[in-house]
Design a protein around this motif. Structure first.
Motif, mmCIF file in Angstrom:
data_model
loop_
_atom_site.group_PDB
_atom_site.id
_atom_site.type_symbol
_atom_site.label_atom_id
_atom_site.label_comp_id
_atom_site.label_asym_id
_atom_site.label_seq_id
_atom_site.Cartn_x
_atom_site.Cartn_y
_atom_site.Cartn_z
ATOM 1 N N THR A 29 50.413 28.986 34.927
ATOM 2 C CA THR A 29 50.345 30.097 35.574
ATOM 3 C C THR A 29 50.177 29.711 37.209
ATOM 4 O OG1 THR A 29 49.197 30.977 33.974
ATOM 5 C CG2 THR A 29 49.469 32.129 35.958
ATOM 6 N N ILE A 30 51.224 30.015 37.784
ATOM 7 C CA ILE A 30 51.439 29.662 39.396
ATOM 8 C C ILE A 30 51.398 31.030 40.149
ATOM 9 C CG2 ILE A 30 52.511 27.497 38.856
ATOM 10 C CD1 ILE A 30 55.163 28.815 39.735
ATOM 11 N N GLU A 31 50.700 30.793 41.322
ATOM 12 C CA GLU A 31 50.772 31.700 42.552
ATOM 13 C C GLU A 31 51.076 31.233 43.705
ATOM 14 O OE1 GLU A 31 46.998 33.659 42.185
ATOM 15 O OE2 GLU A 31 45.670 32.054 43.261
ATOM 16 N N LYS A 32 51.672 31.801 44.703
ATOM 17 C CA LYS A 32 52.088 31.327 45.854
ATOM 18 C C LYS A 32 50.843 31.136 47.213
ATOM 19 C CE LYS A 32 56.788 33.127 45.859
ATOM 20 N NZ LYS A 32 57.925 33.963 46.462
ATOM 21 N N ASN A 47 50.095 34.157 48.899
ATOM 22 C CA ASN A 47 49.704 35.393 48.393
ATOM 23 C C ASN A 47 50.876 36.482 48.470
ATOM 24 O OD1 ASN A 47 46.919 34.707 47.607
ATOM 25 N ND2 ASN A 47 46.362 35.253 49.665
ATOM 26 N N GLU A 65 55.421 40.184 40.820
ATOM 27 C CA GLU A 65 54.211 40.041 39.968
ATOM 28 C C GLU A 65 53.623 38.901 41.052
ATOM 29 O OE1 GLU A 65 52.937 41.007 37.716
ATOM 30 O OE2 GLU A 65 54.471 42.135 36.658
ATOM 31 N N LYS A 66 52.213 38.828 41.205
ATOM 32 C CA LYS A 66 51.677 38.114 41.999
ATOM 33 C C LYS A 66 51.368 36.481 41.137
ATOM 34 C CE LYS A 66 47.025 37.145 44.227
ATOM 35 N NZ LYS A 66 45.719 37.780 44.294
ATOM 36 N N THR A 67 51.551 36.360 39.902
ATOM 37 C CA THR A 67 51.562 35.232 39.144
ATOM 38 C C THR A 67 53.155 35.044 38.573
ATOM 39 O OG1 THR A 67 50.639 35.881 37.244
ATOM 40 C CG2 THR A 67 49.263 34.904 39.270
ATOM 41 N N ALA A 68 53.322 33.760 38.499
ATOM 42 C CA ALA A 68 54.782 33.448 37.706
ATOM 43 C C ALA A 68 54.083 32.373 36.480
ATOM 44 C CB ALA A 68 56.007 32.986 38.252
ATOM 45 N N THR A 69 54.805 32.417 35.460
ATOM 46 C CA THR A 69 54.661 31.232 34.349
ATOM 47 C C THR A 69 55.623 30.507 34.297
ATOM 48 O OG1 THR A 69 53.191 32.856 33.032
ATOM 49 C CG2 THR A 69 54.150 31.091 31.689
#
Length: 215
Positions: A63-66, A69, A81-85
């Motif tokens: 699970t990743i996030e920038k 933000n 979405e705030k996160t990606a998989t």
């Protein structure tokens, strides 16, 4: 069909045929491997028996996030979405040591909170530090081979091709060890962002057969 068609398309230097035949060959190989008895159909070299290994396949999800933000564009009702998989399928049939080491690092939480650096051709982890993971030998299963080769690369120009190619968008491989050229880095990995326009003759990456690809 199969690997024969893949080799012929490489000789013809047709990127579209290569991509199609490559996908077909990988699917056939995957089906055959799943029909085998549990475990590996070969013995690992004695000097590598002490390392973790994966004798089959496993799926992990990151699970990743920038960092800033900002949001990811996704195909959901919200559109962002705030996160990606990122889903990674580890192939222990073709790279048991490399996949096993990676799986252990994931279980041990080594990649938790790790920064991923994005370049034009790859997404690269920033995890290298002392005492983490094993510096394993290059591990490459050649097409038509019965077991992986260790500490050696493949000569694609002579028709040597790996079972797990680098020339696929999203291929997962370990980075090279900066000191030992015939070994992989203990924990640094990358996701290859394959682009035909950056490929060599036949649509293959210039680095095909040079890295331990494991997913």
């Amino acid at each position: 069909g199969g690997l024969k068609s893949l080799i012929e398309s490489i000789k013809e230097k047709d990127p579209d045929k290569i991509s199609k035949n490559l996908s077909s060959s990988l699917e056939t190989i995957a089906q055959l491997e799943l029909l085998q008895v549990p475990g590996l159909p070969y013995l690992l070299p004695q000097q590598y028996q002490q390392y973790p290994r994966l004798t089959g396949r496993a799926t992990i999800e990151f699970t990743i996030e920038k960092v800033d933000n900002s949001m990811f564009s996704v195909s959901t009702s919200s559109g962002t979405e705030k996160t990606a998989t990122i889903k990674v399928v580890l192939d222990g049939y073709s790279a048991p040591l490399t996949a096993g080491n990676f799986a252990k690092l994931v279980i041990d939480g080594v990649y938790d909170g790790v920064k991923l650096n994005v370049t034009e051709q790859a997404i690269i982890s920033d995890t290298e530090r002392d005492g983490v993971g094993f510096s394993l030998p290059l591990e490459i299963m050649p097409s038509g081979g019965f077991e992986p080769l260790y500490r050696t690369t493949l000569n694609v120009q002579d028709g040597e091709l790996p079972v797990l190619p680098l020339s696929v968008y999203g291929a997962v491989a370990m980075a090279h060890n900066p000191i030992l050229e015939d070994h992989s880095a203990p924990s640094n990995f990358f996701l290859y962002l394959y682009e035909k326009r950056n490929a060599g003759l036949g649509g293959l990456s210039f680095d095909e057969g040079q890295f331990s690809v494991f997913g």
